[in-house]
Design an enzyme around this catalytic site. Structure first.
Site, PDB file in Angstrom:
ATOM      1  N   SER A  10       0.854  -1.197   0.000  1.00 47.77           N
ATOM      2  CA  SER A  10       0.000   0.000   0.000  1.00 47.77           C
ATOM      3  C   SER A  10       0.882   1.236   0.000  1.00 47.77           C
ATOM      4  O   SER A  10       1.677   1.444   0.927  1.00 47.77           O
ATOM      5  CB  SER A  10      -0.896   0.024   1.234  1.00 47.77           C
ATOM      6  N   HIS A  35      -1.223  -1.432  -4.220  1.00 50.37           N
ATOM      7  CA  HIS A  35      -2.507  -1.188  -3.548  1.00 50.37           C
ATOM      8  C   HIS A  35      -2.671   0.316  -3.314  1.00 50.37           C
ATOM      9  O   HIS A  35      -1.805   0.969  -2.734  1.00 50.37           O
ATOM     10  CB  HIS A  35      -2.526  -1.952  -2.221  1.00 50.37           C
ATOM     11  N   ASP A  37      -4.940   3.153  -1.653  1.00 51.48           N
ATOM     12  CA  ASP A  37      -5.951   3.415  -0.622  1.00 51.48           C
ATOM     13  C   ASP A  37      -6.530   4.810  -0.778  1.00 51.48           C
ATOM     14  O   ASP A  37      -5.878   5.809  -0.455  1.00 51.48           O
ATOM     15  CB  ASP A  37      -5.310   3.286   0.766  1.00 51.48           C
ATOM     16  N   MET A  39      -9.185   7.560   0.336  1.00 55.31           N
ATOM     17  CA  MET A  39      -9.975   7.919   1.531  1.00 55.31           C
ATOM     18  C   MET A  39     -10.555   9.315   1.382  1.00 55.31           C
ATOM     19  O   MET A  39      -9.872  10.230   0.902  1.00 55.31           O
ATOM     20  CB  MET A  39      -9.073   7.890   2.759  1.00 55.31           C
ATOM     21  N   HIS A  68      -8.528   0.481  -3.696  1.00 59.10           N
ATOM     22  CA  HIS A  68      -9.418   0.247  -2.552  1.00 59.10           C
ATOM     23  C   HIS A  68     -10.106   1.572  -2.215  1.00 59.10           C
ATOM     24  O   HIS A  68      -9.490   2.472  -1.653  1.00 59.10           O
ATOM     25  CB  HIS A  68      -8.559  -0.276  -1.386  1.00 59.10           C
ATOM     26  N   MET A  70     -12.287   3.814  -0.181  1.00 59.51           N
ATOM     27  CA  MET A  70     -12.922   4.043   1.121  1.00 59.51           C
ATOM     28  C   MET A  70     -13.648   5.368   1.019  1.00 59.51           C
ATOM     29  O   MET A  70     -13.289   6.365   1.675  1.00 59.51           O
ATOM     30  CB  MET A  70     -11.843   4.052   2.216  1.00 59.51           C
ATOM     31  N   MET A 139     -11.162  -6.676   5.577  1.00 59.13           N
ATOM     32  CA  MET A 139     -10.420  -5.674   6.349  1.00 59.13           C
ATOM     33  C   MET A 139     -10.076  -6.273   7.713  1.00 59.13           C
ATOM     34  O   MET A 139     -10.967  -6.684   8.466  1.00 59.13           O
ATOM     35  CB  MET A 139     -11.260  -4.408   6.545  1.00 59.13           C
ATOM     36  N   GLY A 144      -8.869   3.385   7.464  1.00 60.09           N
ATOM     37  CA  GLY A 144      -8.640   4.811   7.670  1.00 60.09           C
ATOM     38  C   GLY A 144      -7.174   5.145   7.904  1.00 60.09           C
ATOM     39  O   GLY A 144      -6.731   6.227   7.537  1.00 60.09           O
ATOM     40  N   PHE A 145      -6.450   4.206   8.486  1.00 63.44           N
ATOM     41  CA  PHE A 145      -5.061   4.505   8.844  1.00 63.44           C
ATOM     42  C   PHE A 145      -4.177   3.279   8.656  1.00 63.44           C
ATOM     43  O   PHE A 145      -4.623   2.147   8.867  1.00 63.44           O
ATOM     44  CB  PHE A 145      -4.979   4.947  10.314  1.00 63.44           C
ATOM     45  N   ASP A 175      -6.288  -7.023   4.407  1.00 59.33           N
ATOM     46  CA  ASP A 175      -5.715  -5.671   4.443  1.00 59.33           C
ATOM     47  C   ASP A 175      -5.748  -5.120   5.858  1.00 59.33           C
ATOM     48  O   ASP A 175      -6.829  -4.947   6.432  1.00 59.33           O
ATOM     49  CB  ASP A 175      -6.553  -4.781   3.495  1.00 59.33           C
TER      50      ASP A 175
HETATM   51  C1  DX5 Z   1      -6.321   0.973   5.892  1.00 62.78           C
HETATM   52  C2  DX5 Z   1      -5.794   0.695   4.510  1.00 62.78           C
HETATM   53  C3  DX5 Z   1      -4.652  -0.246   4.452  1.00 62.78           C
HETATM   54  C4  DX5 Z   1      -3.431   0.242   5.155  1.00 62.78           C
HETATM   55  C5  DX5 Z   1      -2.569  -0.921   5.488  1.00 62.78           C
HETATM   56  O1  DX5 Z   1      -7.422   1.795   5.789  1.00 62.78           O
HETATM   57  O2  DX5 Z   1      -6.824   0.147   3.709  1.00 62.78           O
HETATM   58  O3  DX5 Z   1      -4.342  -0.617   3.129  1.00 62.78           O
HETATM   59  O4  DX5 Z   1      -2.721   1.163   4.398  1.00 62.78           O
HETATM   60  O5  DX5 Z   1      -1.519  -0.441   6.232  1.00 62.78           O
HETATM   61  P1  DX5 Z   1      -0.693  -1.362   7.219  1.00 62.78           P
HETATM   62  O6  DX5 Z   1      -0.106  -2.470   6.403  1.00 62.78           O
HETATM   63  O7  DX5 Z   1       0.335  -0.426   7.760  1.00 62.78           O
HETATM   64  O8  DX5 Z   1      -1.651  -1.884   8.261  1.00 62.78           O
HETATM   65 ZN    ZN Z   2      -6.452  -0.835   1.613  1.00 59.97          ZN
END
Ligand code: DX5
Ligand code: ZN
Length: 225
Positions: A10, A35, A37, A39, A68, A70, A139, A144-145, A175
């Protein structure tokens, strides 16, 4: 279910000041997918990047862009993400009342179709869309983080999703909180695609990323132990 193990770094954990290079480096280091992300500060309590950033990254790699979303609503933006160069688009089942319509739209745009579920969302929402998807994303943190801890209860959910998939050609991705400590259990439960942000974008550049990806692959491969 496909059995090939895929590692999907990611870029949320990459250095945003040099994202093009970060994508090139992680692919050179052995990543299978990239990947992305996305948001919106509404569906999740954080804001990352949108289709223009993905479009700018597209020329930097031919790797599969695993997007992905969100965001809620997702439907008004699906075409923009398809045009930006995403190869697969995954929407949250919780993001709107018409999941099937979202999946049909992604299919009609010629992209691989994914659905993802927050940790508290039961798998039963997928029962009636299994013939319409290419990927299920479980998930294993609340989205979110990056850098959160893997939620152990998601292992049973992964196993149940694998059973639900059966022999269908649907990838099972996980993920959140994937590290050398957690990837083995997730593999044994039945996942075959692994998103990792902070465990891969650690250290600087190709050599460090390669060591991190190799470590994850080895830990995933020791699935029989
Ligand atoms: C969370 C994201 C993930 C995140 C994974 O909302 O969808 O893809 O970036 O990060 P790590 O691998 O640090 O948990
Ligand atoms: Zn993700």
């Amino acid at each position: 279910m496909p059995s090939q193990i895929r590692i999907a770094p990611s870029i949320l954990a990459a250095d945003f000041s040099k994202l093009g290079q970060e994508v090139r480096d992680v692919v050179e280091a052995g990543a299978d997918w990239v990947h992305l992300d996305v948001m919106d500060g509404h569906f999740v309590p954080n804001i990352s990047f949108g289709p223009d950033v993905i479009k700018a990254l597209r020329p930097h790699s031919q790797a599969f862009f695993d997007c992905h979303l969100m965001i809620a609503p997702a439907d008004p933006y699906l075409e923009a993400f398809a045009k930006a160069g995403c190869d697969g688009i995954t929407v949250h089942a919780e993001a709107g009342p018409h999941l099937h319509r979202s999946l049909q739209t992604i299919r009609s745009l010629g992209k691989k179709v994914g659905v993802t579920l927050n940790p508290a969302t039961p798998l039963s929402v997928l029962e009636n869309v299994l013939d319409d998807i290419d990927l299920i994303l479980i998930m294993s943190v609340n989205p979110g983080f990056g850098g959160q801890k893997f939620i152990p209860a998601m292992l049973d959910k992964i196993a149940a999703a694998a059973a639900m998939i059966g022999s269908r050609p649907i990838d099972l991705e996980v993920d959140g909180g994937i590290t050398v400590e957690t990837i083995g259990a997730a593999t044994r439960a039945g996942a075959n695609v692994f998103v990792a942000g902070s465990a891969i974008y650690k250290g600087d550049g190709v050599a460090a990323y390669r060591a991190n990806i190799d470590g994850l692959r080895q830990a995933a491969d020791s699935r029989s132990t």
